[in-house]
Motif scaffolding. Sequence first.
Motif, short mmCIF file in Angstrom:
data_model
loop_
_atom_site.label_atom_id
_atom_site.label_comp_id
_atom_site.label_asym_id
_atom_site.label_seq_id
_atom_site.Cartn_x
_atom_site.Cartn_y
_atom_site.Cartn_z
N ALA A 87 -36.85 17.93 -16.13
CA ALA A 87 -37.23 17.10 -14.99
C ALA A 87 -36.38 15.84 -14.91
N ALA A 88 -36.14 15.22 -16.07
CA ALA A 88 -35.32 14.00 -16.10
C ALA A 88 -33.88 14.30 -15.70
N ILE A 89 -33.34 15.43 -16.17
CA ILE A 89 -31.98 15.81 -15.79
C ILE A 89 -31.91 16.07 -14.29
N GLY A 90 -32.94 16.70 -13.74
CA GLY A 90 -32.98 16.92 -12.30
C GLY A 90 -32.97 15.62 -11.52
N THR A 91 -33.68 14.62 -12.03
CA THR A 91 -33.67 13.29 -11.39
C THR A 91 -32.28 12.68 -11.42
N LEU A 92 -31.60 12.80 -12.56
CA LEU A 92 -30.26 12.24 -12.69
C LEU A 92 -29.27 12.94 -11.76
N GLU A 93 -29.39 14.26 -11.66
CA GLU A 93 -28.51 15.01 -10.76
C GLU A 93 -28.79 14.64 -9.31
N GLY A 94 -30.06 14.48 -8.96
CA GLY A 94 -30.44 14.17 -7.58
C GLY A 94 -30.04 12.77 -7.17
N ALA A 95 -30.07 11.84 -8.14
CA ALA A 95 -29.74 10.45 -7.82
C ALA A 95 -28.25 10.26 -7.61
N GLY A 96 -27.44 11.16 -8.14
CA GLY A 96 -25.99 11.04 -7.99
C GLY A 96 -25.39 10.12 -9.03
N ASN A 97 -24.07 10.12 -9.08
CA ASN A 97 -23.34 9.34 -10.07
C ASN A 97 -22.01 8.91 -9.46
N ASP A 98 -21.54 7.77 -9.87
CA ASP A 98 -20.23 7.30 -9.40
C ASP A 98 -19.15 8.24 -9.93
N ALA A 99 -18.45 8.92 -9.02
CA ALA A 99 -17.47 9.93 -9.44
C ALA A 99 -16.39 9.36 -10.34
N SER A 100 -16.04 8.09 -10.15
CA SER A 100 -14.97 7.48 -10.95
C SER A 100 -15.36 7.39 -12.43
N LEU A 101 -16.67 7.32 -12.71
CA LEU A 101 -17.12 7.22 -14.10
C LEU A 101 -16.79 8.47 -14.90
N PHE A 102 -16.76 9.62 -14.23
CA PHE A 102 -16.51 10.88 -14.94
C PHE A 102 -15.10 10.91 -15.52
N SER A 103 -14.16 10.29 -14.85
CA SER A 103 -12.79 10.26 -15.36
C SER A 103 -12.53 9.03 -16.21
N LYS A 104 -13.04 7.86 -15.78
CA LYS A 104 -12.77 6.62 -16.50
C LYS A 104 -13.63 6.49 -17.76
N GLY A 105 -14.83 7.03 -17.74
CA GLY A 105 -15.74 6.81 -18.86
C GLY A 105 -15.89 7.98 -19.80
N LEU A 106 -15.12 9.05 -19.59
CA LEU A 106 -15.30 10.26 -20.39
C LEU A 106 -14.75 10.11 -21.80
N SER A 107 -13.64 9.41 -21.95
CA SER A 107 -13.05 9.22 -23.29
C SER A 107 -13.99 8.38 -24.16
N ALA A 108 -14.45 8.98 -25.25
CA ALA A 108 -15.38 8.28 -26.14
C ALA A 108 -15.69 9.17 -27.33
N THR A 109 -16.33 8.57 -28.31
CA THR A 109 -16.97 9.33 -29.38
C THR A 109 -18.42 9.51 -28.98
N TRP A 110 -18.83 10.75 -28.75
CA TRP A 110 -20.18 11.05 -28.28
C TRP A 110 -21.00 11.67 -29.42
N LYS A 111 -22.17 11.09 -29.66
CA LYS A 111 -23.04 11.59 -30.73
C LYS A 111 -24.14 12.47 -30.14
N LEU A 112 -24.32 13.64 -30.74
CA LEU A 112 -25.28 14.60 -30.21
C LEU A 112 -26.71 14.06 -30.31
N LEU A 113 -27.43 14.15 -29.18
CA LEU A 113 -28.86 13.83 -29.16
C LEU A 113 -29.71 15.08 -29.02
N TRP A 114 -29.22 16.03 -28.20
CA TRP A 114 -30.01 17.23 -27.92
C TRP A 114 -29.12 18.29 -27.30
N THR A 115 -29.36 19.55 -27.65
CA THR A 115 -28.60 20.64 -27.05
C THR A 115 -29.40 21.93 -27.06
#
Length: 232
Positions: A87-115
């Motif tokens: 449900a929370a992921i659905g809210t995030l998808e529905g609210a939208g996201n700044d497209a520029s963040l996907f390219s500018k903010g993708l480089s990082a060390t990401w730590k797994l929380l859930w999969t």
Amino acid sequence: MLSCSPTRHHLSSNCTLLGSRLSLKVEFKARTQTPSTKRCRNSTFAALDFFRRKIATSGAVDGILAVVSDTDRGCRTSRSQRASIDAAIGTLEGAGNDASLFSKGLSATWKLLWTTEKETLFIIRNANLFQTTAGEVYQIIDTDKATLQNVVVFPPKGAFVIETKIEQSGDQRVKFEFEKAILKLPKRDIKLPPYGKGWFDNVYLDSRIRVSKDIRGNVLITARDGPPRSVL
């Protein structure tokens, strides 16, 4: 007693006056709706929509962080917890996201929380096969080098590492192809053959978390843990 009833002349005069007043009101409103007024109104609506989406996404992110903290990264997820996460992921998808963040903010060390990825969960659950326990799990993305590294840490000195080449395809989609896999043990390294290629979509990304879905429908939720770096 004298009584007075309206004549046709009176009615005609009243209707003429009423029509004139309405005409003046419509004309006045039309004159007040200037381009600058419309721009101001549109800007106000845009600002209100922005804050509405900001509040919705912030609440959804907080909800995800609260729920996944008690799931052992997906190894122990109840039905109610899964429903809350979806449900929370659905809210995030529905609210939208700044497209520029996907390219500018993708480089990082990401730590797994859930999969939901079975291979990752299998390694976490069965680390005892290597006479150890699973530590942190990372996904290290460097868009400048076009690389992605999946790392499952086996304390104190072991790890399972998959090296991957990536290619961004649009704002959200990232194509990947495995290059090599290494099982690092205290006394030796075991090289394993790479096994496949595919893609994943970043469905949400901000300064705290990233949510992605891959070609098989697996969901990955990770927390930003600084810039790309070696975790071994």
